[in-house]
Design a protein around this motif. Structure first.
Motif, PDB file in Angstrom:
ATOM      1  N   TYR A 175       0.938  -1.218   0.202  1.00 54.79           N
ATOM      2  CA  TYR A 175      -0.204  -0.029  -0.122  1.00 54.79           C
ATOM      3  C   TYR A 175       0.924   1.196  -0.182  1.00 54.79           C
ATOM      4  O   TYR A 175       0.573   2.193  -0.535  1.00 54.79           O
ATOM      5  CB  TYR A 175      -0.915  -0.126   1.208  1.00 54.79           C
ATOM      6  CG  TYR A 175      -2.070  -0.832   1.079  1.00 54.79           C
ATOM      7  CD1 TYR A 175      -3.342  -0.717   0.169  1.00 54.79           C
ATOM      8  CD2 TYR A 175      -2.026  -2.296   1.459  1.00 54.79           C
ATOM      9  CE1 TYR A 175      -4.305  -1.411  -0.306  1.00 54.79           C
ATOM     10  CE2 TYR A 175      -3.432  -3.018   1.387  1.00 54.79           C
ATOM     11  CZ  TYR A 175      -4.287  -2.719   0.422  1.00 54.79           C
ATOM     12  OH  TYR A 175      -5.269  -3.664   0.084  1.00 54.79           O
ATOM     13  N   ARG A 178       1.446   1.600  -3.816  1.00 55.91           N
ATOM     14  CA  ARG A 178       0.337   1.973  -4.286  1.00 55.91           C
ATOM     15  C   ARG A 178      -0.091   3.228  -4.284  1.00 55.91           C
ATOM     16  O   ARG A 178      -0.244   4.098  -4.945  1.00 55.91           O
ATOM     17  CB  ARG A 178      -0.896   1.129  -4.023  1.00 55.91           C
ATOM     18  CG  ARG A 178      -0.855  -0.176  -4.709  1.00 55.91           C
ATOM     19  CD  ARG A 178      -1.884  -1.324  -4.250  1.00 55.91           C
ATOM     20  NE  ARG A 178      -3.066  -0.820  -4.641  1.00 55.91           N
ATOM     21  CZ  ARG A 178      -4.382  -1.430  -4.196  1.00 55.91           C
ATOM     22  NH1 ARG A 178      -4.349  -2.446  -3.367  1.00 55.91           N
ATOM     23  NH2 ARG A 178      -5.426  -1.042  -4.808  1.00 55.91           N
ATOM     24  N   LEU A 179       0.165   3.769  -2.807  1.00 60.22           N
ATOM     25  CA  LEU A 179      -0.273   5.030  -2.543  1.00 60.22           C
ATOM     26  C   LEU A 179       0.622   6.157  -3.134  1.00 60.22           C
ATOM     27  O   LEU A 179       0.321   7.123  -3.715  1.00 60.22           O
ATOM     28  CB  LEU A 179      -0.159   5.175  -1.170  1.00 60.22           C
ATOM     29  CG  LEU A 179      -0.691   6.469  -0.325  1.00 60.22           C
ATOM     30  CD1 LEU A 179      -2.252   6.750  -0.792  1.00 60.22           C
ATOM     31  CD2 LEU A 179      -0.658   6.650   1.156  1.00 60.22           C
ATOM     32  N   ARG A 182      -0.198   6.907  -6.841  1.00 61.59           N
ATOM     33  CA  ARG A 182      -1.247   7.894  -6.760  1.00 61.59           C
ATOM     34  C   ARG A 182      -0.857   9.158  -6.518  1.00 61.59           C
ATOM     35  O   ARG A 182      -1.617   9.879  -7.087  1.00 61.59           O
ATOM     36  CB  ARG A 182      -2.449   7.120  -5.967  1.00 61.59           C
ATOM     37  CG  ARG A 182      -2.994   5.693  -6.332  1.00 61.59           C
ATOM     38  CD  ARG A 182      -3.609   5.531  -7.807  1.00 61.59           C
ATOM     39  NE  ARG A 182      -2.472   5.216  -8.594  1.00 61.59           N
ATOM     40  CZ  ARG A 182      -2.573   5.209  -9.908  1.00 61.59           C
ATOM     41  NH1 ARG A 182      -3.633   5.384 -10.483  1.00 61.59           N
ATOM     42  NH2 ARG A 182      -1.606   4.780 -10.408  1.00 61.59           N
ATOM     43  N   SER A 254      -9.160   7.324  -7.934  1.00 65.04           N
ATOM     44  CA  SER A 254      -8.209   6.377  -8.094  1.00 65.04           C
ATOM     45  C   SER A 254      -7.385   6.026  -6.698  1.00 65.04           C
ATOM     46  O   SER A 254      -7.253   5.122  -6.104  1.00 65.04           O
ATOM     47  CB  SER A 254      -7.119   6.134  -9.191  1.00 65.04           C
ATOM     48  OG  SER A 254      -6.375   5.208  -9.150  1.00 65.04           O
ATOM     49  N   CYS A 255      -6.981   7.347  -5.943  1.00 67.13           N
ATOM     50  CA  CYS A 255      -6.320   7.046  -4.827  1.00 67.13           C
ATOM     51  C   CYS A 255      -7.149   6.858  -3.678  1.00 67.13           C
ATOM     52  O   CYS A 255      -7.072   6.087  -2.688  1.00 67.13           O
ATOM     53  CB  CYS A 255      -5.652   8.568  -4.483  1.00 67.13           C
ATOM     54  SG  CYS A 255      -4.554   8.598  -3.212  1.00 67.13           S
ATOM     55  N   VAL A 258      -7.528   3.096  -3.352  1.00 62.10           N
ATOM     56  CA  VAL A 258      -6.598   2.755  -2.744  1.00 62.10           C
ATOM     57  C   VAL A 258      -6.777   2.639  -1.158  1.00 62.10           C
ATOM     58  O   VAL A 258      -6.498   1.731  -0.454  1.00 62.10           O
ATOM     59  CB  VAL A 258      -4.958   3.171  -3.006  1.00 62.10           C
ATOM     60  CG1 VAL A 258      -4.032   2.629  -2.198  1.00 62.10           C
ATOM     61  CG2 VAL A 258      -4.663   2.987  -4.391  1.00 62.10           C
ATOM     62  N   ASN A 261      -9.273   0.344  -0.162  1.00 58.11           N
ATOM     63  CA  ASN A 261      -8.896  -1.175  -0.338  1.00 58.11           C
ATOM     64  C   ASN A 261      -8.082  -1.605   0.880  1.00 58.11           C
ATOM     65  O   ASN A 261      -8.009  -2.392   1.605  1.00 58.11           O
ATOM     66  CB  ASN A 261      -8.091  -1.438  -1.466  1.00 58.11           C
ATOM     67  CG  ASN A 261      -7.629  -2.903  -1.909  1.00 58.11           C
ATOM     68  OD1 ASN A 261      -7.374  -3.107  -3.136  1.00 58.11           O
ATOM     69  ND2 ASN A 261      -7.999  -3.913  -1.040  1.00 58.11           N
TER      70      ASN A 261
END
Length: 524
Positions: A175, A178-179, A182, A254-255, A258, A261
């Motif tokens: 994460y 992923r973060l 973003r 999109s962020c 994340v 999730n």
């Protein structure tokens, strides 16, 4: 009005219920804040008039002082009469200045020159000053958590089933990565927000009466005062090309996904039968109106719930890209709700950061859950090592062993050692490979190394972005006339016959010209 008389729960339950959060966002997302940004666009125009000697300093000061004295309430009261919000703003200002000065208010502009440019400007600054720093704070929290548990074994899960081991730090580091991606996308979309000073249909019709040749450069000048740029080809309709706001909205959504999730994953780890983590809650927190023992992961659930409420707003943004010919009003009402999306998103960023900062991690529970499947999860390393030793049909043999082990209540390795052929392959394996087959907690792959590497990378990226955001704010907060001398001179030369270097006249890269300002500020 009582806050609980409001209809929108964002106002009375989330945004409005937290005074500190409210005060941080209010200058950007409120209607009064939006009028402040419109004022800045309109006054940038007047400053340009003054610097080009199109109006006197006296008239410019009159107008600037009038804009500074106008409130949103005054404008809305005037709109009741005019039925047009921007004309209401102009009327309120012109009443406070002389008739001669009033001629310059909103001159050459159409409403969307003011409102669309103000929208882009306020979102640029909201993202720069609030949202991106809050995201970087959340990322820092996740980095610390990932590094702290880089070596804490945890069972990996796919399809809700035990898979093979990882570390908890590795799960969190995913994460972080992923973060980080973003955040980069959001910053890129922020840099690409655009404005316009091009008139009723975007063709500089009115402005060309004053500047027949250099109208496009005047637009660059006014937008540069605000730290902005026009569309790449300096072309628009009555509105700014909508794709830039759409891109920003997509980056937000999109962020947001994340965050949802991550919240969902952690919520599942809070389940009674898993219990690997727990939300830190006060002693007074109630989990149920009837079950006194309940402790619910409500913060994580709330974030996912808000994501569900705002994710469909992306469809509205996509539909707002459609505007008939040079403009219609079908996106007028729908776009007014866009600040609400950013408010809800930042609220979730702050709330998730606060909750993750206080997360209790139960390493014993992680070990217990991992050990519950230790006899089965060895199947993968066994099959791979058998294949590397040349054992025929290694996968199928390991799969059958796993099924027999479940049926007989034995371990896979116990059955493997009982098979003379398989025992021969196992005995040829290196000691460290055999150790993994005997201890599932050793089968962690690159979990720890990837965790550390990912965290180090994004910590460096975050440091650089934080520094740039502060430098940009400082550079734009100290506007100096010499920065725009090139544009002033260029306008004059073009109007006196010098051709534009390129008829296309592309916009400058915003970040590049701001970095040039930053460098000059550092030199001084």
């Amino acid at each position: 009005m009582n806050i609980y008389d409001f209809v929108n729960p964002m106002d009375f339950r989330y945004y409005g219920a937290d005074p500190a959060f409210f005060e941080r966002l209010r200058p950007f997302v409120s209607e009064a804040g939006f009028f402040e940004y419109q004022r800045r666009v309109e006054t940038a125009l007047i400053v340009a008039f003054r610097e080009l000697a199109w109006c006197s300093g006296k008239h410019a000061d009159e107008i600037l002082n009038a804009f500074n004295s106008i409130s949103a309430a005054e404008v809305y009261e005037e709109e009741k009469r005019t039925g047009h919000i921007v004309r209401a703003l102009v009327n309120c200002v012109t009443r406070k200045v002389s008739a001669e000065a009033g001629n310059y208010v909103h001159l050459f502009l159409t409403s969307n020159d003011t409102t669309d440019t103000a929208t882009s400007l306020r979102f640029q600054e909201l993202l720069r000053d609030i949202v991106l720093p809050d995201l970087l704070d959340l990322q820092d929290t996740l980095i610390r958590l990932a590094e702290q548990h880089a070596d804490t074994p945890q069972i990996g899960r796919t399809h809700g089933q035990h898979a093979v081991p990882i570390t908890f730090g590795f799960a969190v580091a995913l994460y972080v990565d992923r973060l980080g991606g973003r955040i980069g996308m959001l910053e890129a979309s922020r840099q690409n927000l655009r404005g316009k000073i091009a008139g009723a249909v975007g063709a500089y019709n009115a402005l060309s009466l004053q500047l027949p040749r250099a109208a496009v450069l005047f637009e660059k000048l006014v937008l540069s005062y605000l730290g902005m740029q026009p569309a790449p080809g300096s072309i628009a309709s009555q509105i700014v090309q909508p794709e830039y706001i759409t891109d920003m909205g997509y980056a937000i959504q999109s962020c947001f996904s994340v965050l949802a999730n991550l919240a969902d994953d952690i919520r599942h780890l809070c389940r009674s039968e898993i219990a690997e983590v727990q939300e830190e809650q006060s002693a007074d927190t109630v989990g149920s109106s009837t079950m006194p023992h309940k402790i619910n992961p409500k913060n994580f659930e709330n974030i996912k719930s808000l994501w569900k409420a705002y994710m469909p707003r992306m469809m509205t943004l996509f539909m707002d890209q459609i505007s008939e010919h040079q403009r219609d009003l079908t996106n007028s009402a729908s776009q007014r709700f866009l600040p609400e999306l950013l408010t809800a998103f930042d609220y979730c960023v702050v709330r998730l950061n606060r909750t993750m900062s206080a997360l209790r991690v139960d390493q014993q529970a992680m070990h217990r859950n991992l050990m519950a499947s230790k006899e089965q999860i060895i199947a993968e390393p066994l099959y791979v090592l058998l294949a590397l030793q040349g054992c025929p049909n290694a996968y199928e043999r390991a799969r059958k062993l796993a099924r027999e082990a479940r049926e007989q209540g034995k371990s896979i390795m116990e059955l493997a050692w009982q098979d003379p052929d398989m025992r021969g392959y196992i005995s040829k394996m290196a000691p460290e490979q055999q150790q993994i087959l005997n201890d599932a907690t050793m089968y962690l792959g690159q979990s720890s190394r990837r965790t550390i590497a990912v965290c180090e990378h994004w910590r460096c990226e975050a440091t650089n972005l934080r520094s740039y955001l502060l430098q940009e704010k400082a550079a734009l907060g100290s506007m100096k006339a010499d920065r725009f001398r090139r544009l002033f001179d260029w306008i004059g030369r073009v109007e006196h016959g010098e051709p534009l270097p390129k008829d296309f006249c592309p916009a400058e890269n915003r970040k590049e010209f701001l970095e040039e300002w930053i460098m000059k500020s550092d030199d001084n």
